[in-house]
Design an enzyme around this catalytic site. Structure first.
Site, PDB file in Angstrom:
ATOM      1  N   VAL A  20       0.708  -0.884   0.577  1.00  0.00           N
ATOM      2  CA  VAL A  20       0.130   0.108  -0.009  1.00  0.00           C
ATOM      3  C   VAL A  20       0.773   1.266   0.027  1.00  0.00           C
ATOM      4  O   VAL A  20       0.695   2.380  -0.590  1.00  0.00           O
ATOM      5  CB  VAL A  20      -1.209   0.026   1.471  1.00  0.00           C
ATOM      6  CG1 VAL A  20      -1.694   1.896   1.383  1.00  0.00           C
ATOM      7  CG2 VAL A  20      -1.986  -1.184   1.034  1.00  0.00           C
ATOM      8  N   ASP A  40      10.004   2.726   5.971  1.00  0.00           N
ATOM      9  CA  ASP A  40       9.756   1.162   6.678  1.00  0.00           C
ATOM     10  C   ASP A  40      10.856   0.689   7.838  1.00  0.00           C
ATOM     11  O   ASP A  40      11.768   0.876   7.730  1.00  0.00           O
ATOM     12  CB  ASP A  40       9.840   0.110   5.313  1.00  0.00           C
ATOM     13  CG  ASP A  40       9.023  -0.306   6.172  1.00  0.00           C
ATOM     14  OD1 ASP A  40       7.351  -1.400   5.615  1.00  0.00           O
ATOM     15  OD2 ASP A  40       9.648  -1.563   6.753  1.00  0.00           O
ATOM     16  N   SER A  50       3.124  -8.296   6.062  1.00  0.00           N
ATOM     17  CA  SER A  50       2.583  -9.477   5.245  1.00  0.00           C
ATOM     18  C   SER A  50       2.773  -9.029   3.758  1.00  0.00           C
ATOM     19  O   SER A  50       2.615 -10.398   3.047  1.00  0.00           O
ATOM     20  CB  SER A  50       0.994  -8.997   5.206  1.00  0.00           C
ATOM     21  OG  SER A  50       0.551  -7.478   5.058  1.00  0.00           O
ATOM     22  N   HIS A  53       5.466 -11.983   3.076  1.00  0.00           N
ATOM     23  CA  HIS A  53       5.201 -13.197   3.524  1.00  0.00           C
ATOM     24  C   HIS A  53       3.994 -13.999   2.631  1.00  0.00           C
ATOM     25  O   HIS A  53       3.091 -15.071   2.981  1.00  0.00           O
ATOM     26  CB  HIS A  53       4.816 -13.673   4.544  1.00  0.00           C
ATOM     27  CG  HIS A  53       4.126 -13.147   5.319  1.00  0.00           C
ATOM     28  ND1 HIS A  53       2.336 -13.874   5.065  1.00  0.00           N
ATOM     29  CD2 HIS A  53       3.122 -12.053   6.161  1.00  0.00           C
ATOM     30  CE1 HIS A  53       1.429 -13.035   5.668  1.00  0.00           C
ATOM     31  NE2 HIS A  53       2.283 -11.580   6.571  1.00  0.00           N
ATOM     32  N   HIS A 223      -2.822 -16.295   9.830  1.00  0.00           N
ATOM     33  CA  HIS A 223      -3.158 -17.497   9.369  1.00  0.00           C
ATOM     34  C   HIS A 223      -2.511 -18.595   7.806  1.00  0.00           C
ATOM     35  O   HIS A 223      -1.305 -17.955   8.261  1.00  0.00           O
ATOM     36  CB  HIS A 223      -3.816 -15.829   7.625  1.00  0.00           C
ATOM     37  CG  HIS A 223      -4.009 -16.971   6.291  1.00  0.00           C
ATOM     38  ND1 HIS A 223      -5.135 -17.100   5.837  1.00  0.00           N
ATOM     39  CD2 HIS A 223      -3.165 -17.184   5.501  1.00  0.00           C
ATOM     40  CE1 HIS A 223      -5.299 -17.656   4.692  1.00  0.00           C
ATOM     41  NE2 HIS A 223      -4.235 -17.949   4.486  1.00  0.00           N
ATOM     42  N   TYR A 277      -7.260 -22.267   0.128  1.00  0.00           N
ATOM     43  CA  TYR A 277      -7.121 -22.012  -1.908  1.00  0.00           C
ATOM     44  C   TYR A 277      -6.288 -21.969  -1.640  1.00  0.00           C
ATOM     45  O   TYR A 277      -4.708 -22.961  -0.727  1.00  0.00           O
ATOM     46  CB  TYR A 277      -7.192 -20.023  -1.858  1.00  0.00           C
ATOM     47  CG  TYR A 277      -6.229 -19.811  -0.699  1.00  0.00           C
ATOM     48  CD1 TYR A 277      -4.693 -19.510  -1.335  1.00  0.00           C
ATOM     49  CD2 TYR A 277      -6.838 -19.326   0.399  1.00  0.00           C
ATOM     50  CE1 TYR A 277      -3.288 -18.431  -0.468  1.00  0.00           C
ATOM     51  CE2 TYR A 277      -5.396 -19.251   1.451  1.00  0.00           C
ATOM     52  CZ  TYR A 277      -3.978 -18.094   1.085  1.00  0.00           C
ATOM     53  OH  TYR A 277      -3.341 -17.932   1.707  1.00  0.00           O
ATOM     54  N   TRP A 383      -5.477  -5.480   1.050  1.00  0.00           N
ATOM     55  CA  TRP A 383      -4.578  -6.477   0.843  1.00  0.00           C
ATOM     56  C   TRP A 383      -3.962  -6.768  -0.331  1.00  0.00           C
ATOM     57  O   TRP A 383      -3.507  -5.415  -1.033  1.00  0.00           O
ATOM     58  CB  TRP A 383      -5.159  -8.073   0.599  1.00  0.00           C
ATOM     59  CG  TRP A 383      -5.743  -8.191   1.650  1.00  0.00           C
ATOM     60  CD1 TRP A 383      -6.055  -7.678   2.938  1.00  0.00           C
ATOM     61  CD2 TRP A 383      -7.198  -9.513   1.912  1.00  0.00           C
ATOM     62  NE1 TRP A 383      -6.096  -8.340   4.017  1.00  0.00           N
ATOM     63  CE2 TRP A 383      -7.529  -9.648   3.280  1.00  0.00           C
ATOM     64  CE3 TRP A 383      -7.647 -10.138   1.424  1.00  0.00           C
ATOM     65  CZ2 TRP A 383      -8.146 -10.606   3.844  1.00  0.00           C
ATOM     66  CZ3 TRP A 383      -8.221 -11.311   1.721  1.00  0.00           C
ATOM     67  CH2 TRP A 383      -8.346 -11.789   3.101  1.00  0.00           C
ATOM     68  N   THR A 385      -4.107  -7.420  -2.816  1.00  0.00           N
ATOM     69  CA  THR A 385      -5.695  -7.364  -3.844  1.00  0.00           C
ATOM     70  C   THR A 385      -5.947  -6.167  -5.062  1.00  0.00           C
ATOM     71  O   THR A 385      -6.431  -5.873  -5.529  1.00  0.00           O
ATOM     72  CB  THR A 385      -6.567  -8.744  -4.040  1.00  0.00           C
ATOM     73  OG1 THR A 385      -5.931  -9.891  -3.395  1.00  0.00           O
ATOM     74  CG2 THR A 385      -7.402  -8.854  -4.835  1.00  0.00           C
ATOM     75  N   ASP A 577     -26.315  13.509   1.127  1.00  0.00           N
ATOM     76  CA  ASP A 577     -27.626  14.221   1.324  1.00  0.00           C
ATOM     77  C   ASP A 577     -28.297  14.615   2.976  1.00  0.00           C
ATOM     78  O   ASP A 577     -28.047  13.941   3.742  1.00  0.00           O
ATOM     79  CB  ASP A 577     -28.350  13.540   0.559  1.00  0.00           C
ATOM     80  CG  ASP A 577     -29.032  12.638   1.041  1.00  0.00           C
ATOM     81  OD1 ASP A 577     -28.558  11.835   2.007  1.00  0.00           O
ATOM     82  OD2 ASP A 577     -30.170  12.224   0.852  1.00  0.00           O
ATOM     83  N   GLU A 678     -40.639  14.836  11.411  1.00  0.00           N
ATOM     84  CA  GLU A 678     -40.091  14.362  12.627  1.00  0.00           C
ATOM     85  C   GLU A 678     -39.801  14.790  13.937  1.00  0.00           C
ATOM     86  O   GLU A 678     -39.367  16.212  13.872  1.00  0.00           O
ATOM     87  CB  GLU A 678     -38.164  14.415  11.746  1.00  0.00           C
ATOM     88  CG  GLU A 678     -38.333  13.645  10.257  1.00  0.00           C
ATOM     89  CD  GLU A 678     -37.069  13.827   9.927  1.00  0.00           C
ATOM     90  OE1 GLU A 678     -36.020  14.760  10.330  1.00  0.00           O
ATOM     91  OE2 GLU A 678     -36.589  13.140   8.222  1.00  0.00           O
TER      92      GLU A 678
END
Length: 850
Positions: A20, A40, A50, A53, A223, A277, A383, A385, A577, A678
Site C-alpha cells: 500500500v 519502513d 505481510s 510473506h 493465517h 486456497y 491486501w 489484491t 444529502d 420528524e
C-alpha cells in the site's frame, strides 16, 4: 528510488513501504507530487510485513463494487509492470449451496465489468487444474484475469518507478500532532517535519495510530500457509527457487520469501467450502487455510524484525492444520486438501508459516484523512489484491480532493476511516469483530446477517418499549434499530392478500411483518425510531454564509424553513444529502443519516467551518421519532397546543413546540412519502415523547414501524439513501437531484458540475419494475440490455403500495426513458423489467401536502 540519509523535511511522509505505501508513493509521483519520503522498519524491498510473506494470489470478484474495481485496476497495473502472472482463478464448489454462491460471483463480476467470467463444469475445472479430484466437486467459477503478483518484484518496481525517496531499517518512534495537525515524524534516525503523513502500516496500524493518539480498529490475525516439496505431478516445470532473493536482505526464514517469489503456471484455486486456497510455486504446490479457529494477535504487540524471524510471521501451529478447529468446518485443512488434491496426501512441506494480516470490524479497508488529525491519512486493512487501486484512490484524494480511479469517481462511504463508531476503537471490540470477519472470509453470509457479540452498545430511549413490543433488532452503527415488531403480527392477517411470498435467497431473514407495517403506515399512523440519525448544530454570526459555501442548494432561508441539500466534494460527487433547518438568525440544525454519517459528514463540516462558526455533532444527543401516516396530524394535534394544520404548519417547515410536556423541534418532513413529522428532542426526554404519542394514538391504531418498512416505502417514493443510491461516485444530475442544486449560488463542487453539464450527463438513476414477478432484486446484480450489462442493482425491494417489485439502477442516458425494456440477472434467473418514471408512488405529492 532510495537514499541513505533521512531528510529533515518532506511534504509527505508515508510510513510503510509494503504494497500500500509503495502504491501510494507511486501514484503520488504520477500525479506530480514531489518531496515524498517512504519509511519502513524493515529492509527494502523485503520489509518483513505481510506484503512479502503473502502468496500474492489475486481473486478479483467481490460483492463490493469498490473491492472489485480496485482489484481489477491492481491486476492491470501490475500486469503492465510485468510483475503479475495472469493465470486465471478458479473457485470450486463442493456443495449445492456453494454452486449457488458461484452464480452470485458470476453476477457480481458481470455487474462490475470483469472480463469474461464464467461457470465451469467439473470436467472443465480439471482441464485447468488437473490436480483436482473431479469427483469431489460440482463445478467452478472462472475469472480469466485473476492471478498472482510477485510481491518482492512489485515492491522493487514501485521503488524504481516512483520519484519518492525510500528508506529502510528506519523505526518510527512518534508522531507530532500538536495543534490537531500532523507536524512531523520522529524516527530512531532523526525527525522529519512534514505537512502530510500516510499510515500504510497494516499489521502495525493500531500501534502507529496510537503514536498519534488514535484508536484505529485494526485487528491482526494469523493465517496458515504451506508449500510442498516438489511434486512428481508437477515435474518438468521450470523453477528458480534459490535465486529469487539473491542479494536481498531478508529477515527471518529466507525460504518463505524464496517460495513466495516463485510464480504459478496454472490457475490459482479456491475451495471456499473448506476455507482453503492454493496455487503452484513452480514444481511445488502452495496451500493456504482459513480453516481454523481465529488466531488473533495483540494489536499493540506486533513486534519487530530480527535475523531469526519476520515480524509478521509466527511459528506454524500444526494442530490448526491437522485438526478441525474452525467453528463452521467439519474437516481439517489437511483432510480437505487431501480429498481435493490427492497428490498432496503424503507430501512433505518445504515451507510452513502462520502469516499475519489484518481485519477491521466490518472487513473493509480504512482509507482517508482522519477526523482527529489534519493531514494524517490512512491506507490500512488492504491486501495485495486491492493495493494498487487503493493507492491510486488515496493519492487522488490527497492531491485533488476527489477519490477516483481512471474509470471515474469511487464511492467512499464503506471504506472511509471516519466511518467507525466511537466504540470501534475499544480493543476487545475490534479484535472480536476482526476475528469474526476472519472466520467469515470464505463463509456464505446470508442477506441481512447480524452479529451476535457486542450487542446493545447504543440504545435509544425507546429501547425498553421496543423490547416489550417484540422488536427484531438489527445493528446499525452500533445502534440497536428495530427491523420489525412481533407485536404487529396481527397486521399480516389483515393485509395478507397484498403481501407476496418471498422465497429462496431473496427471502432469507425477511418477515411479512415488514410488509404489513409498510401498508399500515400508508393507511393509519406509525412511529419510527430515528435516534440513530444525526443532528449537527451550526451556530454563529457567519453560519448562514458558511452553509451557503458548503451546501449545493440556496441557503437563504427564513426562520422555520427547511431545505434539502447536498454536500459535494471538489469533483461534484455527493458526500452527503442533508436537511437544513433555520431555527433563528444564527442557529441552524443540519440532519443526516445514521451509521457512518456523523463521522464522515459531521467531520467534513467541522473542519471547514471558520472560527466564527460552531459546528457541534450531536451524535446520540437527540432522540427522534418519525410520526408518519394519514392520521399523524390528528395524533400530533392531540398532544400539542401548536397549530399543525396544513396552513399553520406547511410541508418543509419547522417549529419548536411542546409535545405533551416534552420540548421538540418538529420538522414537517417525511422519508416515507406520507403526511408526517420528524420530532427531535434531547435524549433524556425521549422515553416520555414515545409514551405521550403512544397513549394519545391508541384509538387511532398507532403502531411501531421498523427499518424494513422504511426501505420499501422510500423506494416507492424514490427518496435517495446515501451509501446505497448516492455516494461520491455520482453527481447530483446523475442521481436525479437537480432540485437540490442552485447553480446561482457558490458552493464547493460547482465548477465540476458546470464542466459535467457542459460535457453532458450520460448516466442517470432510474427506477425499474419487474414485468411479471414479485421477487425482490438484490444489490450488485447486473441490469442487461440485449444480453449486455448496462448497469447493476443499487437497491431493490417490493412496493407493497404499488404492487410491484422495484429496483433502482444507473443506466446510460439512451436507456433511461420510461418504457424501455431491460432484464435483471439475479440468482441465476433472468427477469424482464421496464424503466419507469419516478416517483412510482403519489407523483402529485397529495399525501405529503395534505
Amino acid at each position: 528510488m532510495s537514499e541513505e540519509t533521512l531528510p529533515s523535511h518532506a511534504d509527505t511522509v508515508i510510513i510503510g513501504a509494503g504494497a500500500v505505501g509503495s502504491s501510494v508513493a507511486y501514484h503520488l509521483s504520477e500525479l506530480g507530487a514531489t518531496d515524498v519520503v517512504v519509511l519502513d522498519q524493515g529492509p527494502l524491498p523485503v520489509t518483513g510485513g505481510s506484503s512479502v510473506h503473502a502468496p500474492g494470489i489475486m481473486f478479483q470478484t467481490s460483492p463490493s463494487k469498490i473491492q472489485t474495481k480496485t482489484a481489477h485496476y491492481t491486476s492491470r497495473l501490475l500486469s503492465e509492470a510485468g510483475v503479475y502472472d495472469e493465470v486465471g482463478g478458479i473457485e470450486v464448489a463442493r456443495s449445492d449451496e456453494r454452486m449457488d454462491f458461484l452464480q452470485r460471483r458470476l453476477e457480481w463480476a458481470t455487474a462490475y465489468g470483469l472480463p469474461e467470467p464464467q461457470l465451469l463444469s467439473p470436467e472443465e475445472v480439471t482441464d485447468h487444474l488437473p490436480l483436482v479430484d473431479e469427483s469431489e466437486i460440482l463445478g467452478g467459477y472462472y475469472s480469466p484475469t485473476d492471478g498472482r503478483v510477485d510481491g518482492i518484484a512489485a515492491l522493487q518496481w514501485y521503488r524504481e518507478n516512483s520519484s519518492a525517496d525510500f528508506f529502510g531499517n528506519v523505526e518510527v518512534t512518534d508522531l507530532d500532532v500538536t495543534g490537531g495537525e500532523i507536524n512531523g515524524v520522529d524516527t530512531d534516525q532523526g525527525r522529519i517535519d512534514c505537512e502530510r503523513c500516510v499510515l500504510a502500516t497494516n499489521n502495525w496500524g493500531y500501534q502507529t495510530g496510537q503514536l498519534a493518539g488514535l484508536d484505529l480498529p485494526i485487528a491482526p490475525v494469523e493465517h496458515q500457509y504451506v508449500v510442498t516439496e516438489p511434486l512428481s505431478e508437477l515435474g518438468g516445470v521450470e523453477t528458480v527457487v534459490g535465486d529469487n532473493t539473491t542479494g536481498l536482505d531478508v529477515p527471518g526464514d529466507r525460504s518463505i520469501a524464496e517460495y513466495m517469489s516463485e510464480g504459478p503456471h496454472r490457475p490459482v484455486g479456491r475451495d471456499q467450502d473448506h476455507s482453503l486456497y492454493f496455487r503452484t510455486h513452480g514444481d511445488a504446490l502452495g496451500m493456504g487455510s482459513y480453516n481454523h479457529e481465529t488466531l488473533s494477535v495483540d494489536p499493540s504487540a506486533m513486534g519487530k524484525n530480527s535475523a531469526e524471524q519476520q515480524a509478521s510471521v509466527r511459528g506454524f501451529t500444526e494442530e490448526h492444520w491437522e485438526q478441525p478447529t474452525h467453528p463452521n468446518r467439519e474437516k481439517s485443512a489437511k483432510q480437505a486438501f487431501d480429498e481435493l488434491l490427492p497428490a498432496t496426501v503424503d507430501a512433505e512441506y518445504a515451507v510452513t508459516e502462520n502469516g499475519i494480516f489484518v481485519f477491521t470490524p466490518d472487513g473493509m479497508p480504512a482509507v482517508g484523512e482522519t477526523a482527529q488529525v489534519d493531514g494524517l491519512w490512512t491506507g490500512l486493512a488492504i491486501w495485495w489484491t486491492h493495493s494498487g487501486g487503493y493507492g491510486r484512490i488515496l493519492a487522488e484524494w490527497m492531491e485533488t480532493g476527489v477519490p477516483r480511479l481512471p474509470s471515474g469517481p469511487v464511492d467512499t462511504g464503506g471504506i472511509h476511516v471516519r466511518r467507525f463508531e466511537p466504540h470501534a476503537g475499544e480493543k476487545d471490540y475490534f479484535v472480536d469483530r476482526g476475528a469474526k470477519r476472519y472466520e467469515q472470509v470464505y463463509s456464505i453470509v446470508e442477506p441481512r446477517w447480524q452479529p451476535e457479540d457486542h450487542r446493545g452498545l447504543r440504545r435509544s430511549p425507546f429501547y425498553q418499549q421496543q423490547q416489550a413490543l417484540g422488536a427484531e433488532f438489527y445493528q446499525s452503527g452500533g445502534w440497536e434499530s428495530p427491523q420489525w415488531y412481533a407485536s404487529n403480527a396481527d397486521l399480516v392477517d389483515r393485509y395478507d392478500e397484498r403481501i407476496p411470498e418471498q422465497d429462496g435467497w431473496q427471502g432469507i431473514n425477511r418477515s411479512k411483518i415488514e410488509a404489513a407495517e409498510h401498508i399500515h403506515t400508508r393507511q393509519a399512523v406509525s412511529m419510527f425510531d430515528m435516534t440513530s440519525f444525526s443532528s449537527i448544530m451550526v451556530e454563529g454570526e457567519d453560519s448562514g454564509a458558511f452553509l451557503q459555501r458548503v451546501c449545493s442548494n440556496d441557503m437563504d432561508l427564513d426562520i422555520g424553513q427547511v431545505r434539502y441539500s447536498l454536500l459535494l466534494n471538489e469533483g461534484g460527487g455527493i458526500l452527503a444529502d442533508i436537511t437544513v433547518v433555520r431555527l433563528d438568525d444564527e442557529r441552524y440544525m443540519v440532519t443526516t443519516g445514521g451509521g457512518n454519517s456523523p463521522g464522515i459528514h459531521g467531520g467534513w463540516l467541522a473542519e471547514r467551518a471558520p472560527e466564527t462558526v460552531s459546528v457541534h455533532i450531536e451524535e446520540g444527543a437527540k432522540s427522534t421519532i418519525g410520526l408518519w401516516g394519514p392520521k399523524s396530524r390528528l395524533l400530533l394535534q392531540r398532544c400539542t397546543d401548536a397549530d399543525v394544520t396544513n396552513s399553520g404548519f406547511p410541508y418543509f417547515r419547522a417549529k419548536e413546540i411542546y409535545v405533551g410536556d416534552v420540548p421538540v423541534i418538529a420538522l414537517r418532513v417525511s422519508y416515507v412519502g406520507e403526511l408526517g413529522w420528524e420530532l427531535w428532542t434531547p435524549s433524556e426526554y425521549g422515553g416520555r415523547l414515545w409514551e405521550t404519542l403512544w397513549e394519545a394514538g391508541d384509538d387511532l391504531d398507532v403502531r411501531p414501524m421498523g427499518g424494513g418498512a422504511l426501505s420499501s416505502m422510500r423506494l416507492e417514493k424514490g427518496f435517495r439513501l446515501w451509501g446505497t443510491d448516492i455516494d461520491t461516485d455520482a453527481n447530483p444530475f446523475e442521481a436525479g437531484l437537480p432540485f437540490a442544486v442552485d447553480m446561482e449560488t457558490e458552493f464547493i463542487g460547482k465548477s465540476a458540475l458546470e464542466a459535467a453539464t457542459e460535457e453532458g450527463i450520460d448516466n442517470r438513476i432510474t427506477p425499474l419494475t419487474l414485468d411479471d414477478s414479485t421477487d425482490i432484486m438484490l444489490s450488485g446484480r447486473p441490469v442487461l440490455k440485449d444480453d449486455e450489462p448496462i448497469g447493476y442493482v443499487q437497491a431493490g425491494d417490493y412496493g407493497y403500495s404499488i404492487g410491484e417489485s422495484i429496483t433502482y439502477t444507473y443506466v446510460p442516458d439512451e436507456y433511461a426513458s420510461a418504457g424501455t425494456s431491460v432484464q435483471i440477472l439475479c440468482e441465476g434467473t433472468v427477469y424482464d423489467a421496464t424503466v419507469r418514471d419516478e416517483p412510482l408512488f403519489d407523483a402529485g405529492r397529495e399525501k405529503l401536502l395534505r
